[in-house]
Design an enzyme around this catalytic site. Structure first.
Site, PDB file in Angstrom:
ATOM      1  N   GLU A  90       8.064 -14.262 -11.580  1.00  7.00           N
ATOM      2  CA  GLU A  90       7.320 -13.137 -11.010  1.00  7.00           C
ATOM      3  C   GLU A  90       6.823 -12.160 -12.068  1.00  7.00           C
ATOM      4  O   GLU A  90       5.790 -11.519 -11.867  1.00  7.00           O
ATOM      5  CB  GLU A  90       8.122 -12.410  -9.928  1.00  7.00           C
TER       6      GLU A  90
ATOM      7  N   ASN B 194      -1.636   1.784   6.059  1.00  8.35           N
ATOM      8  CA  ASN B 194      -0.756   0.702   5.588  1.00  8.35           C
ATOM      9  C   ASN B 194      -0.491  -0.217   6.773  1.00  8.35           C
ATOM     10  O   ASN B 194      -0.287   0.264   7.887  1.00  8.35           O
ATOM     11  CB  ASN B 194       0.597   1.244   5.117  1.00  8.35           C
ATOM     12  N   GLY B 195      -0.428  -1.519   6.526  1.00 10.23           N
ATOM     13  CA  GLY B 195      -0.127  -2.447   7.623  1.00 10.23           C
ATOM     14  C   GLY B 195      -1.342  -3.300   7.951  1.00 10.23           C
ATOM     15  O   GLY B 195      -2.309  -3.347   7.184  1.00 10.23           O
TER      16      GLY B 195
ATOM     17  N   LYS C  94       6.140  -4.002  -4.009  1.00  8.66           N
ATOM     18  CA  LYS C  94       7.567  -3.679  -3.980  1.00  8.66           C
ATOM     19  C   LYS C  94       8.137  -3.814  -2.586  1.00  8.66           C
ATOM     20  O   LYS C  94       9.248  -4.262  -2.403  1.00  8.66           O
ATOM     21  CB  LYS C  94       7.767  -2.257  -4.522  1.00  8.66           C
TER      22      LYS C  94
ATOM     23  N   CYS D  66       0.817  -1.211   0.000  1.00  9.59           N
ATOM     24  CA  CYS D  66       0.000   0.000   0.000  1.00  9.59           C
ATOM     25  C   CYS D  66       0.853   1.265   0.000  1.00  9.59           C
ATOM     26  O   CYS D  66       1.963   1.284   0.522  1.00  9.59           O
ATOM     27  CB  CYS D  66      -0.878   0.037   1.244  1.00  9.59           C
TER      28      CYS D  66
ATOM     29  N   TRP E 134      -3.177  -2.559  -1.304  1.00  8.52           N
ATOM     30  CA  TRP E 134      -2.827  -3.920  -1.707  1.00  8.52           C
ATOM     31  C   TRP E 134      -3.584  -4.818  -0.734  1.00  8.52           C
ATOM     32  O   TRP E 134      -3.295  -4.836   0.454  1.00  8.52           O
ATOM     33  CB  TRP E 134      -1.314  -4.107  -1.591  1.00  8.52           C
TER      34      TRP E 134
ATOM     35  N   HIS F  95      18.090 -35.787  -9.262  1.00 10.45           N
ATOM     36  CA  HIS F  95      17.387 -36.311  -8.079  1.00 10.45           C
ATOM     37  C   HIS F  95      15.905 -35.970  -8.110  1.00 10.45           C
ATOM     38  O   HIS F  95      15.250 -35.990  -7.080  1.00 10.45           O
ATOM     39  CB  HIS F  95      18.040 -35.761  -6.812  1.00 10.45           C
TER      40      HIS F  95
ATOM     41  N   ARG G  47       4.741   0.333  -5.999  1.00 14.89           N
ATOM     42  CA  ARG G  47       4.713  -0.527  -4.814  1.00 14.89           C
ATOM     43  C   ARG G  47       3.747  -1.702  -4.968  1.00 14.89           C
ATOM     44  O   ARG G  47       3.815  -2.652  -4.193  1.00 14.89           O
ATOM     45  CB  ARG G  47       4.305   0.305  -3.580  1.00 14.89           C
TER      46      ARG G  47
ATOM     47  N   LYS H 228      12.971 -14.252 -11.198  1.00 17.74           N
ATOM     48  CA  LYS H 228      12.652 -13.158 -12.135  1.00 17.74           C
ATOM     49  C   LYS H 228      11.661 -13.642 -13.173  1.00 17.74           C
ATOM     50  O   LYS H 228      10.712 -12.951 -13.519  1.00 17.74           O
ATOM     51  CB  LYS H 228      13.904 -12.641 -12.864  1.00 17.74           C
TER      52      LYS H 228
ATOM     53  N   GLU I 256      17.794 -16.947  -8.689  1.00 13.44           N
ATOM     54  CA  GLU I 256      17.365 -15.579  -8.996  1.00 13.44           C
ATOM     55  C   GLU I 256      16.774 -15.491 -10.404  1.00 13.44           C
ATOM     56  O   GLU I 256      15.758 -14.816 -10.615  1.00 13.44           O
ATOM     57  CB  GLU I 256      18.560 -14.632  -8.811  1.00 13.44           C
TER      58      GLU I 256
HETATM   59  C1  F6R Z   1      11.877 -10.063  -6.322  1.00 12.92           C
HETATM   60  C2  F6R Z   1      11.779  -9.111  -5.241  1.00 12.92           C
HETATM   61  C3  F6R Z   1      11.432  -9.633  -3.884  1.00 12.92           C
HETATM   62  C4  F6R Z   1      12.230  -8.856  -2.826  1.00 12.92           C
HETATM   63  C5  F6R Z   1      11.768  -9.263  -1.413  1.00 12.92           C
HETATM   64  C6  F6R Z   1      12.597  -8.592  -0.351  1.00 12.92           C
HETATM   65  O1  F6R Z   1      12.254  -9.433  -7.503  1.00 12.92           O
HETATM   66  O2  F6R Z   1      11.944  -7.945  -5.426  1.00 12.92           O
HETATM   67  O3  F6R Z   1      11.640 -10.987  -3.786  1.00 12.92           O
HETATM   68  O4  F6R Z   1      13.584  -9.136  -2.994  1.00 12.92           O
HETATM   69  O5  F6R Z   1      10.424  -8.914  -1.255  1.00 12.92           O
HETATM   70  O6  F6R Z   1      12.511  -7.208  -0.439  1.00 12.92           O
HETATM   71  P1  F6R Z   1      13.601  -6.279   0.215  1.00 12.92           P
HETATM   72  O7  F6R Z   1      14.895  -6.516  -0.483  1.00 12.92           O
HETATM   73  O8  F6R Z   1      13.093  -4.889   0.002  1.00 12.92           O
HETATM   74  O9  F6R Z   1      13.673  -6.655   1.656  1.00 12.92           O
END
Ligand code: F6R
Length: 612
Positions: free
Chosen positions: A492, A100-101, A607, A2, A74, A508, A27, A489, A485
């Site tokens: 997501e 937010n929260g 985000k 949010c 959100w 395995h 976000r 990517k 990673e």
């Molecule tokens: C993936 C991504 C998330 C963040 C995770 C942690 O692309 O961005 O997996 O890495 O939510 O977020 P931070 O780094 O802000 O603690």
């Protein structure tokens, strides 16, 4: 997650808060709304969908006023629809609240309020809070500020809130506990937001609210107080070092693509002034005073979530290899709730782009309680994790707006490499090895440039594999976290199911999935496991899998068994994971674009994950 923005000043608030919401779109959210005060009248407009849908609703039902608050939601409690969108208004129609929260005890508060005759229109925890404030305001004859303060003392959970009241039409009240809020101080104008991005084009002067603080903003100034103790606090104004250009995407079609290209500069920015060429070491000012303690501890823990956790896994490998310190790595969400054995002989490193991730923040609070020394590796300056750790290193990658983390990841790995180098040199790593590492890091931008130049070739790989339902990513050693990673990517932003595995683990289990429809991305540099990875690729090929090899240089063996080869150039093996991440980011980006996905705001994602 949010987003919050509020304005109090001489102008009409609507254009300012709507623009602010657009700055906060990155976000992740699913509904949006505004509330304004105009001559003592409260007007609220809210809408499921995007900010542009809210703008359309505002054309239908226009409103204006010099005090306004706005929110992108959100969904947590209740589906994303018009009713559950914020702001929420109390049953007298006078008080509006954005939040937010999560209010954890909202069910019990709701029952108590119901018994007092309050009726609810939404399913949200936020409506419970606004009705609680309203009940206190009506029954206890308190000012609006004191009513908010009293209500918050009954709340269990996390919040960043902003509220307005028609009876006090010159006031905004905002408070934080667990969700960040920044107060912007302009010339007779004030801004309040969940991060600095909606504020930066109006003022650079800000105050970061700390946990448990409440601010009352009026046309004559602001007062900050502690919610629990009710004492007024004086806080320093901070100048934020953030430009509007940094939060705009310029000529790029998406923030994610811009941020991928930014890496040619940002990895260098992360190292600026920190590499000590002749000493084969690094200088990290934010941990300098703690080095005598850090270098003597018995073990490190690294804790993080998502992409930052992947950076942490590389950190484990390199800290163990160069600094000779045992390193445990754990998801923050697990670390915070299990029995951990920590003491003054442990350093707990929290890695976080946003510095606000709820689980990571909780993990470092727990680590501090258990006596460990805490170190933050954060991108957002002044963020909660940065402020609550004993020491730390900023990644200096600049604002990351695309929801999928790209440049923050390569910056995190760069910091971890410098940390391993610095601690390694103090714990017996030879000067020659140190100098070779520093030289490798120092020349990385040319390799990043070379890799970015392969973008068209990678786009072609994406085009030819866009219909796949699944992807597999394989790597060994330092490149195993890169496989994880790459898979993250891919899934997501393109919504293609993808898994990352250590290459040898494939046989395995995952090998059962391989057929002619399965693209397998293999990270295959010519390091000491090259022959092994060739065997793994052959196993894929033998089952008709489609091999996409990411390598330092082409060679006949790879050509024989790969369908696509992306060459990133020869380099020191230690920086290969950083460079090899970039083609995986570009691949995911183009897969998402070909499949028509919303690259910068993938569905269901946020985000900054400020709820657990
Ligand atoms: C993936 C991504 C998330 C963040 C995770 C942690 O692309 O961005 O997996 O890495 O939510 O977020 P931070 O780094 O802000 O603690």
């Amino acid at each position: 997650m949010c987003g919050i923005v509020g304005y109090l000043g001489v102008k009409d608030s609507i254009p300012i808060i709507i623009k602010g919401l657009k700055r906060l779109e990155y976000r992740g959210y699913d509904s949006a709304g505004v509330a304004v005060l105009d001559e003592g009248q409260l007007c609220t407009v809210k809408q499921a969908g995007k900010v542009k849908d809210l703008e359309a609703a505002l054309i239908e039902s226009p409103c204006s006023g010099r005090i306004g608050i706005a929110h992108t939601r959100w969904a947590t409690h209740g589906e994303p629809n018009d009713v559950n969108a914020h702001p929420h208004v109390d049953q007298t129609g006078k008080i509006a609240l954005i939040h937010n929260g999560i209010i954890e005890n909202y069910n019990s508060l709701r029952e108590v309020l119901k018994q007092q005759g309050v009726s609810f229109t939404s399913e949200t925890d936020t409506e419970v809070l606004v009705q609680l404030i309203s009940t206190i305001y009506q029954q206890d004859n308190l000012s609006f500020t004191m009513s908010v303060q009293a209500a918050l003392q009954e709340v269990v959970g996390a919040y960043g809130i902003v509220a307005i009241c028609a009876d006090e039409p010159d006031t905004i009240v905002a408070a934080r506990f667990g969700s960040p809020l920044v107060l912007g101080i302009g010339d007779g104008e004030y801004y309040i937001a969940s991060d600095a991005s909606p504020i930066v084009e109006y003022t650079r002067n800000v105050i970061y609210l700390d946990e448990g603080e409440l601010v009352t903003i009026t046309f004559t100034g602001y007062t900050i107080r502690k919610i629990a103790e009710d004492n007024i606090v004086t806080k320093e104004i901070t100048r934020i070092d953030l430009s509007v250009e940094e939060i705009e995407k310029g000529a790029f079609p998406h923030f994610m693509l811009k941020e991928i290209y930014d890496q040619e500069r940002t990895i260098k920015d992360t190292m600026r002034g920190r590499l000590l060429l002749s000493e084969g070491s690094a200088h990290l000012g934010g941990i300098q005073d703690y080095l005598p303690r850090i270098e003597k501890v018995r073990r490190f823990y690294i804790t993080a979530c998502g992409t930052s956790w992947h950076a942490g896994l590389i950190g484990k490998y390199i800290l163990e290899e160069f600094a000779n310190i045992p390193v445990h790595i754990e998801y923050a969400s697990e670390f915070r709730y299990r029995k951990t054995i920590l003491d003054g002989n442990t350093v707990v490193i929290a890695i976080s782009q946003s510095g606000e991730t709820a689980d990571t923040l909780a993990a470092i609070r727990k680590a501090r309680e258990q006596g460990a020394l805490t170190m933050g590796i954060c991108n957002v300056v002044g963020s909660s994790i940065a402020r609550e750790t004993d020491c730390g290193v900023y990644t200096h990658a600049g604002p990351e707006i695309g929801v999928a983390s790209t440049k923050a990841f390569t910056a995190q790995v760069t910091v971890l490499l410098m940390l391993a180098l610095l601690l390694g040199r103090r714990r017996g790593l030879s000067l020659d090895t140190g100098v070779a590492l520093v030289n490798a890091l120092d020349s990385i931008d040319q390799l990043v440039r070379h890799t970015l130049d392969q973008a068209n070739k990678i786009k072609q790989v994406a085009k030819e594999n866009q219909q796949a339902d699944n992807f597999l990513y394989l790597g060994r050693g330092l490149n195993f976290p890169i496989a994880l990673e790459g898979a993250l990517k891919c899934k997501e932003i393109s919504y293609i199911h993808a898994e990352g595995y250590p290459a040898a683990e494939m046989k395995h289990g995952p090998i059962a999935l391989i057929d002619e429809k399965m693209p397998v991305v293999v990270i295959a540099p010519h390091d000491r496991t090259f022959d092994k990875i060739i065997s793994n690729i052959s196993e894929v090929k033998a089952r008709q899998g489609r091999v996409i090899a990411i390598t330092d240089k082409c060679c006949p063996e790879l050509e024989r068994i790969s369908d696509f080869i992306i060459e990133v150039g020869e380099m020191h093996r230690i920086i290969f994971p950083i460079v090899a991440t970039i083609p995986l980011q570009i691949l995911a980006y183009h897969l998402a674009v070909y499949r028509g996905c919303n690259v910068d705001q993938p569905r269901n994602l946020a985000k900054s994950v400020t709820v657990e």
